[in-house]
Design a protein around this motif. Sequence first.
Motif, PDB file in Angstrom:
ATOM      1  N   THR A  92     -24.990 -54.995 -43.086  1.00  0.00           N
ATOM      2  CA  THR A  92     -23.562 -55.272 -43.255  1.00  0.00           C
ATOM      3  C   THR A  92     -23.161 -56.519 -42.458  1.00  0.00           C
ATOM      4  O   THR A  92     -22.421 -57.365 -42.961  1.00  0.00           O
ATOM      5  CB  THR A  92     -22.728 -54.059 -42.797  1.00  0.00           C
ATOM      6  N   GLN A 150     -21.907 -52.540 -34.834  1.00  0.00           N
ATOM      7  CA  GLN A 150     -20.861 -51.765 -35.497  1.00  0.00           C
ATOM      8  C   GLN A 150     -19.484 -52.239 -35.014  1.00  0.00           C
ATOM      9  O   GLN A 150     -18.575 -52.446 -35.812  1.00  0.00           O
ATOM     10  CB  GLN A 150     -21.062 -50.287 -35.177  1.00  0.00           C
ATOM     11  N   GLY A 269     -16.945 -51.416 -42.443  1.00  0.00           N
ATOM     12  CA  GLY A 269     -17.455 -50.147 -41.900  1.00  0.00           C
ATOM     13  C   GLY A 269     -18.712 -49.638 -42.571  1.00  0.00           C
ATOM     14  O   GLY A 269     -19.232 -48.589 -42.217  1.00  0.00           O
ATOM     15  N   GLU A 270     -19.215 -50.399 -43.536  1.00  0.00           N
ATOM     16  CA  GLU A 270     -20.358 -49.897 -44.298  1.00  0.00           C
ATOM     17  C   GLU A 270     -21.684 -49.952 -43.544  1.00  0.00           C
ATOM     18  O   GLU A 270     -21.812 -50.655 -42.568  1.00  0.00           O
ATOM     19  CB  GLU A 270     -20.501 -50.743 -45.562  1.00  0.00           C
TER      20      GLU A 270
ATOM     21  N   ASP B  58     -11.284 -48.925 -42.168  1.00  0.00           N
ATOM     22  CA  ASP B  58     -10.782 -48.377 -43.415  1.00  0.00           C
ATOM     23  C   ASP B  58      -9.574 -49.194 -43.881  1.00  0.00           C
ATOM     24  O   ASP B  58      -8.579 -49.313 -43.166  1.00  0.00           O
ATOM     25  CB  ASP B  58     -10.393 -46.915 -43.159  1.00  0.00           C
ATOM     26  N   GLU B 177     -16.355 -38.963 -49.843  1.00  0.00           N
ATOM     27  CA  GLU B 177     -16.539 -38.319 -48.537  1.00  0.00           C
ATOM     28  C   GLU B 177     -16.648 -36.834 -48.777  1.00  0.00           C
ATOM     29  O   GLU B 177     -15.675 -36.204 -49.184  1.00  0.00           O
ATOM     30  CB  GLU B 177     -15.298 -38.543 -47.666  1.00  0.00           C
ATOM     31  N   THR B 206     -20.361 -45.002 -47.560  1.00  0.00           N
ATOM     32  CA  THR B 206     -20.723 -46.123 -46.692  1.00  0.00           C
ATOM     33  C   THR B 206     -21.890 -46.925 -47.254  1.00  0.00           C
ATOM     34  O   THR B 206     -22.417 -47.799 -46.602  1.00  0.00           O
ATOM     35  CB  THR B 206     -21.114 -45.629 -45.286  1.00  0.00           C
ATOM     36  N   ASN B 207     -22.292 -46.611 -48.485  1.00  0.00           N
ATOM     37  CA  ASN B 207     -23.468 -47.244 -49.065  1.00  0.00           C
ATOM     38  C   ASN B 207     -23.155 -47.627 -50.514  1.00  0.00           C
ATOM     39  O   ASN B 207     -23.350 -46.835 -51.425  1.00  0.00           O
ATOM     40  CB  ASN B 207     -24.625 -46.239 -48.972  1.00  0.00           C
TER      41      ASN B 207
END
Lengths: 349, 329
Positions: A92, A150, A269-270, B58, B177, B206-207
């Motif tokens: 990321t 992160q 955030g990935e 987010d 989620e 998240t992927n």
Amino acid sequence: MSAEAPPVEELASRQPVRGSLPRRLAGRPELGAVVGAVAVFVFFSIVADAFLQWSSFSTVLYASSTIGIMAVPVALLMIGGEFDLSTGVLVTSSALISSMFSYQMTANVWVGAGVSLLATLAIGFFNGYLLVRTNLPSFIITLGTFLILQGCNLGFTKLISDTVSTKTIADMEGFPSAHKVFASHLTIGDVEVQITVLWWFALVALATWILLRTRAGNWIFAVGGAKEAARAVGVPVERTKIGLYLGVALAAWISGQHLLFNYDVVQSGEGVGNELLYIIAAVIGGCLLTGGYGSAVGAAVGAFIFGMTNKGIVYAQWGADWFKFFLGAMLLLATLLNWWVRKRAEESK
Amino acid sequence: MTAAVLAAVLGTALAGCSSTGGKRAEERAAREAAAGGRAAVNTPKWTFAMVTHSGDGDTFWDIVQSGAKQAAVKDNIRFLYAHNEEGKEQSQLVQSYIDQKVDGLIVTLAKPDAMKAVVKKAQKAGIPVITVNSGSEVSKAFGALTHVGQDETIAGEAVGDELNKRGREKALCVLHEQGNVGHEQRCDGAAKTFDGKMEKIYVEGTNMPDVQSSIEAKLQSDKGIDTVLTLGAPFADTAAKAADQAGSKAEIDTFDLNAKVAAALQDGTLGFAVDQQPYLQGYEAVDLLWLNRYNADVLGGGKPVLTGPQIITKDDAAELASYTKRGTR
């Protein structure tokens, strides 16, 4: 691991056995994984109607390739006796750096990709250098990098773009060609194959060549199997380990560019948690958690098993609530089969 | 050596400028921010704190924050923000603000049981609490002044109605989620009013490649799916890619809004978006706390103040595009 230097022949014997074909097969670390992959493939071919279409195969290959690209250098690193927990977020970071540099400088996106390559390699070098200088466990060092990255991913993105995702760079110069290189798909017959699959295969071939045909390959097996012994016979342990982390960084850059040019906008955030998938793929593929044993092809097969299982459950239309359960159970079964086959093979040697 | 590399990089950077897009284009199009950055009132500088269940990075919560900050500037408020997706951690954050004796609290109740005790504590300490986004059912019982947000079930039902209007028959609800109550309520609400059949699929939010390949796999295995409903704006574009790859003609609809969704609505890649107006949730919460401090006002009469659902289609998208770009819609 003993600190005494074993004869050089013993170090060399950690490499696959040469000899007659069955003997050679039995000595290969990926043998069990291949049997596991065949089993998973046959299983889903039976239970899932849609699994055997060419288009489905291409989807499975894509899912496998996005894990597989990273699983290859992660496997090499594990053979070299080290871990990297920062790989998921590093991908990321790499995408974010490309995107934000291009955007903020209003530069051709290839310039951003170049800067990102340098920065990503620098992070890999940082991991490796810190490791060999301090001799701390790689687990701790890369856990630190993981958290730092992160935080940086989020902090810098917010600071620079004022939102948590990057701005679109799809209208910028260089994007079409970069998209071709990192995120296009090729039509082979009537099947569309994502270009990540080619990147994946190329990395597997390169890593296999390094492991089995070059002196550096011997060094990797040696530092992972018996570091002190390797050092005693003149293997440049530090250079080898730093090189392995640079390899991880290079693959993270390729994955990151795919993320960026395929999806155009990157969410900061990935990537968290993906580092585990890469390690899982390497372990399913026969890499030992203790180092000194494994192969790049094995890691690729491991990624393929994961991709098939992950998507096979969807093709089989099993209950969505139980998805993770099925995933875990199937992976465990594949790995058990893998373990059993390898044990049999070793006994028959 | 480093200097040489740096020089080379900067050199290519200058030579390799893009004449399209990028920051320069943004600056060219830059417009004045809505609030001039000066307080509109002369009440004392009160401190309000907001604690949400948001994860890192987010987009949605980013917009909530920008609404809250804008209202805080206007109301002469010092605004503090913290977040943690674990209920236990979230309640500890609230406790730390109670210890700091803030003048007002804004919390989300995504995990109501974990938050119950600490919200009561705030009430006991004389700190007014407003709940936002999630927890409309329990907000009043916990002693909060008002709840500002969207009822997830009602929002889901609005989607079901819209799908009926569009003559859809089989929809796929993409949850990014696993274990998020609000997500389940959205899908269940939609399934309730939708006359067709609705299926769920869980993806790893998240992927992105996993999101894409999972939706692809689902569309390949079930050709009858004519609608894909994603629950977050970033996933809509990926779903469209997946449908394209799978050779599916399914319409993509989504919850929430961002710049890409607005653009995709305009060019017809997306059918519609359901907006719960996160900016409004942040803005109203701060404003209502201020009104309560200043004037003892309470809004809603014990009922939640709804900020959505607002269904956005091609017709509204053009107007909203510029607002999504600056991160307030």
